[in-house]
Design a protein around this motif. Structure first.
Motif, PDB file in Angstrom:
ATOM      1  N   ALA A 534      94.048  -0.826 119.967  1.00 61.35           N
ATOM      2  CA  ALA A 534      93.799   0.606 119.801  1.00 61.35           C
ATOM      3  C   ALA A 534      92.333   0.949 120.039  1.00 61.35           C
ATOM      4  O   ALA A 534      92.012   2.021 120.572  1.00 61.35           O
ATOM      5  CB  ALA A 534      94.222   1.040 118.400  1.00 61.35           C
ATOM      6  N   GLY A 535      91.412   0.049 119.640  1.00 57.86           N
ATOM      7  CA  GLY A 535      89.995   0.317 119.851  1.00 57.86           C
ATOM      8  C   GLY A 535      89.598   0.300 121.309  1.00 57.86           C
ATOM      9  O   GLY A 535      88.656   1.004 121.712  1.00 57.86           O
ATOM     10  N   LEU A 536      90.280  -0.483 122.120  1.00 61.48           N
ATOM     11  CA  LEU A 536      89.941  -0.565 123.537  1.00 61.48           C
ATOM     12  C   LEU A 536      90.464   0.606 124.344  1.00 61.48           C
ATOM     13  O   LEU A 536      90.127   0.737 125.529  1.00 61.48           O
ATOM     14  CB  LEU A 536      90.482  -1.881 124.114  1.00 61.48           C
ATOM     15  CG  LEU A 536      89.860  -3.154 123.534  1.00 61.48           C
ATOM     16  CD1 LEU A 536      90.512  -4.389 124.122  1.00 61.48           C
ATOM     17  CD2 LEU A 536      88.352  -3.182 123.790  1.00 61.48           C
ATOM     18  N   MET A 537      91.297   1.459 123.726  1.00 61.81           N
ATOM     19  CA  MET A 537      91.793   2.649 124.421  1.00 61.81           C
ATOM     20  C   MET A 537      90.911   3.839 124.053  1.00 61.81           C
ATOM     21  O   MET A 537      90.884   4.266 122.889  1.00 61.81           O
ATOM     22  CB  MET A 537      93.249   2.936 124.023  1.00 61.81           C
ATOM     23  CG  MET A 537      94.228   1.885 124.517  1.00 61.81           C
ATOM     24  SD  MET A 537      95.959   2.328 124.185  1.00 61.81           S
ATOM     25  CE  MET A 537      95.968   2.281 122.406  1.00 61.81           C
ATOM     26  N   PRO A 538      90.155   4.386 125.013  1.00 63.62           N
ATOM     27  CA  PRO A 538      89.261   5.508 124.693  1.00 63.62           C
ATOM     28  C   PRO A 538      90.056   6.762 124.348  1.00 63.62           C
ATOM     29  O   PRO A 538      91.181   6.961 124.826  1.00 63.62           O
ATOM     30  CB  PRO A 538      88.444   5.691 125.973  1.00 63.62           C
ATOM     31  CG  PRO A 538      89.302   5.150 127.051  1.00 63.62           C
ATOM     32  CD  PRO A 538      90.076   4.002 126.441  1.00 63.62           C
ATOM     33  N   LEU A 539      89.472   7.574 123.534  1.00 62.91           N
ATOM     34  CA  LEU A 539      90.103   8.820 123.143  1.00 62.91           C
ATOM     35  C   LEU A 539      90.096   9.804 124.303  1.00 62.91           C
ATOM     36  O   LEU A 539      89.061  10.027 124.932  1.00 62.91           O
ATOM     37  CB  LEU A 539      89.379   9.426 121.928  1.00 62.91           C
ATOM     38  CG  LEU A 539      90.006  10.675 121.313  1.00 62.91           C
ATOM     39  CD1 LEU A 539      91.392  10.349 120.754  1.00 62.91           C
ATOM     40  CD2 LEU A 539      89.120  11.225 120.208  1.00 62.91           C
ATOM     41  N   LYS A 540      91.253  10.417 124.564  1.00 60.71           N
ATOM     42  CA  LYS A 540      91.373  11.311 125.706  1.00 60.71           C
ATOM     43  C   LYS A 540      90.510  12.556 125.501  1.00 60.71           C
ATOM     44  O   LYS A 540      90.577  13.215 124.467  1.00 60.71           O
ATOM     45  CB  LYS A 540      92.837  11.722 125.887  1.00 60.71           C
ATOM     46  CG  LYS A 540      93.080  12.569 127.115  1.00 60.71           C
ATOM     47  CD  LYS A 540      94.562  12.888 127.273  1.00 60.71           C
ATOM     48  CE  LYS A 540      94.817  13.730 128.519  1.00 60.71           C
ATOM     49  NZ  LYS A 540      96.257  14.052 128.669  1.00 60.71           N
TER      50      LYS A 540
END
Length: 637
Positions: A534-540
């Protein structure tokens, strides 16, 4: 000649005009005198009210004759005897407002006749609970009169028909005309409603009135009980004071509608006469204090806020002062005070609404109907307009609207205050930025879990999670983005954890997690893997696009046991030992190696066998430092 002729014609026309004008004036005078004579004739003629069961309710305000005894000394014998003052009786107007004062008395004369088909009992009623005194005289024989008296200056229990207002049974003969005289005393200006109705229709109307009053009182009592319970449960005095205010307003409605005089203090004549004014002052003062509390303190108009507060607080001494004042002065005191309360209350609510406080809107919406009805009631007391159903029951309807709306405003204000208090209390137990447990409380729970694991062998796991790139984010994009990254980390943690798990912030970019009931590495590894992904997915839509890199170090108490300080230090060392770009961001403290048991007595080997090639290696491993043992075991694995 022509000029003389023209002048003569002008003179003739002028004379004729003046003569016609004088003649018209004479005719007008004669017509006016004739009309006065015609009016004077019927003014002394006594009308007769025919009572028919087909018309069960009749307005009797204009059906009789009236006379004001300025001295108040005339008796029924003087009114009806020889040389009586009855010649002064005149027809009253429907909305006549009488100003009798403390001495004068209003006399009314009615003549009733039962219709041939009437079989009902008839009553003469005065639906005005505030009426001071009304005495009804009815002829019993050729020259005898009986009297019955009711009014709020008498105990209701002594009335001929106890109720909210005066009611008198008419002892009508089967045929003939029945004369009834009414003597009324009232110290202030008043318009007196008078009705003649059958007993059944009056009973039905009273039941409907009591039904409406009961609904309002039921709602008020329910709100009072709810406020008392909330005050006790939440330890909030504001709800308790609001229950006191609602109780006072319920008593105000009971006194003004006559319910209190009928059911609460029916044996106390002095208090029955003073209750309306005294409770009205107390209700106005308490309403202004409630508005002051709900609106709070503003940065502007401090002088007006203090004035409104002290005006509300003056309600108690003014109520006591009303008890000893002369009635006329007391009524003027009530009127002035209630007008001041209405103006100040509406102004305070409007000022609060203008400063973008939503509580001000609710207070304004609640207080405006009550203020308008209060002004209408005051003008009715002062005799500026006649009594109507709105002036009598409008206060009850306005309170049915005002009290719940003020309770809504109180709930909103109470939630705001409790939120502030909760934040103040949380500052000692929670981290101010993330809302997680503070470090000292987390370590206290850590010690408790370790103690239970040592005593009762309860399975549990402790995990340290570190945001590895926090310092890089802070150095590159600043403190605001770094703190935003911490908040994003907490949100991601909350999404993958259960509510029963203990989470705390134990360092600037490090979080601690206690998982009770976990006896294997699989659940911990799963949680850690989901968090790292989850941390490696940047916030849209987030600018700048910052990813969160986590390192996770954990320990299972079923594999390794020790003191709280030892385990905490070992987890911290394990996090420090990881490289920033390690391919194994999830690591565990290795299980402890147990000392080898002596095998001589169990296996039958002698002591020489213990010096075999593996014995020195085992002894060396047993006496090696713990971190070295963990590294060796890990290398062997």
């Amino acid at each position: 000649m022509r000029n003389l002729q023209k002048q003569a014609e002008k003179c003739i026309r002028c004379a004729l005009g003046q003569g016609w004008g004088a003649l018209r004036q004479v005719f007008a005078t004669l017509l006016l005198g004739g009309s006065l004579l015609l009016q004077a004739g019927p003014a002394q003629a006594q009308p007769v009210m025919a009572l028919s069961d087909a018309n069960p309710v009749m307005d009797a305000r204009t059906s009789g004759l009236m006379w004001i005894d300025t001295s108040g000394q005339a008796s029924i014998e003087q009114i009806t005897g020889a040389g009586k003052a009855g010649a002064a009786f005149v027809p009253p107007a429907a909305d006549t407002i009488h100003s009798l004062g403390p001495q004068a008395a209003l006399w009314l004369h009615y003549r009733f006749a039962r219709s041939s088909g009437s079989r009902q009992d008839w009553l003469l009623s005065f639906p005005l609970p505030l009426l001071d005194l009304a005495t009804v005289y009815q002829r019993t024989g050729a020259a005898g009169w009986t009297s019955q008296t009711a009014g709020d200056t008498l105990a209701v229990s002594s009335w001929p028909e106890p109720g909210r207002y005066g009611q008198f049974e008419l002892k009508l003969p089967d045929d003939g005309v029945h004369d009834v005289y009414v003597r009324i005393q009232h110290q202030t200006e008043v318009s007196i409603p008078i009705q003649v109705s059958t007993r059944s229709s009056l009973a039905q109307r009273l039941q409907l009135e009591y039904l409406a009053i009961g609904v309002v009182f039921g709602a008020l009592v329910l709100l009072i009980v709810a406020c008392v319970v909330q005050s006790w449960v939440y330890r909030d005095k504001a709800y308790g004071w609001y229950a006191v205010y609602a109780s006072i307003m319920a008593l105000v409605v009971a006194a003004w509608t006559g319910v209190a005089g009928h059911l609460l203090w029916s044996n106390f004549s002095a208090w029955n006469n003073m209750a309306q004014g005294c409770l009205a002052i107390l209700g106005g003062g308490s309403a202004l204090l409630v508005v002051h509390h709900l609106c709070g303190a503003g940065s502007r108009h401090r002088w007006f806020e203090r004035l409104a507060y002290w005006t509300g607080a003056a309600g108690v001494p003014l109520a006591l002062l009303y008890l000893i004042l002369e009635r006329g002065l007391g009524v003027r005191l009530i009127s002035a005070y209630l007008v001041a309360v209405v103006v100040m209350g509406i102004s305070r609510a409007y000022m609060t609404w203008r400063r973008q406080d939503v509580v001000g809107f609710w207070v304004f919406a609640a207080f405006v109907p009550l203020g308008l009805v209060t002004l209408m009631t005051v003008t009715s007391i002062l005799g500026l307009f006649s009594v109507s159903w709105l002036s009598q029951y409008g206060l009850m309807a306005a309170l049915a609207i005002e009290v719940p709306l003020l309770l809504v405003a109180l709930n909103m204000r109470s939630r705001e205050r409790h939120a502030v208090e909760a934040r103040e209390q949380a500052m000692s137990s929670q981290d101010a930025l993330t809302g997680l447990l503070a470090a000292h409380l987390f370590h206290d729970r850590f010690k408790q879990v370790v103690g239970r694991a040592q005593r009762y062998k309860e399975p549990a796991a402790v995990v340290y999670i570190e945001l590895v790139n926090y310092r890089y984010i802070k150095k590159t994009w600043g403190t605001a983005v770094a703190e935003q990254s911490l908040l994003r980390s907490v949100i991601k943690l909350r999404r993958i954890l259960r509510d029963v798990n203990t989470v705390g912030r134990i360092d600037e970019a490090r979080f601690g997690l206690i998982l009770e009931g976990v006896s294997s590495r699989a659940p911990v590894t799963d949680l850690a893997a989901r968090l790292i992904a989850a941390g490696l997915m940047p916030l849209k839509g987030l600018k700048p696009e910052v990813v969160l890199q986590f390192h996770v170090a954990g320990v299972l108490f079923s594999e390794r046991m020790g003191s709280h300080e030892e385990i905490s230090a070992a987890l911290a060392d394990l996090l420090h030992s990881m490289a920033a770009r390690t391919r194994r961001p999830i690591r565990f403290l290795e299980p402890e190696l147990t000392h080898p048991m002596p095998l001589a007595t169990e296996s039958g080997f002698d002591g020489a066998d213990d010096s075999g090639p593996q014995a020195p290696h085992a002894a060396h491993a047993a006496h090696a430092p713990a971190p070295l043992r963990a590294v060796k075991s890990h290398s062997n694995r």
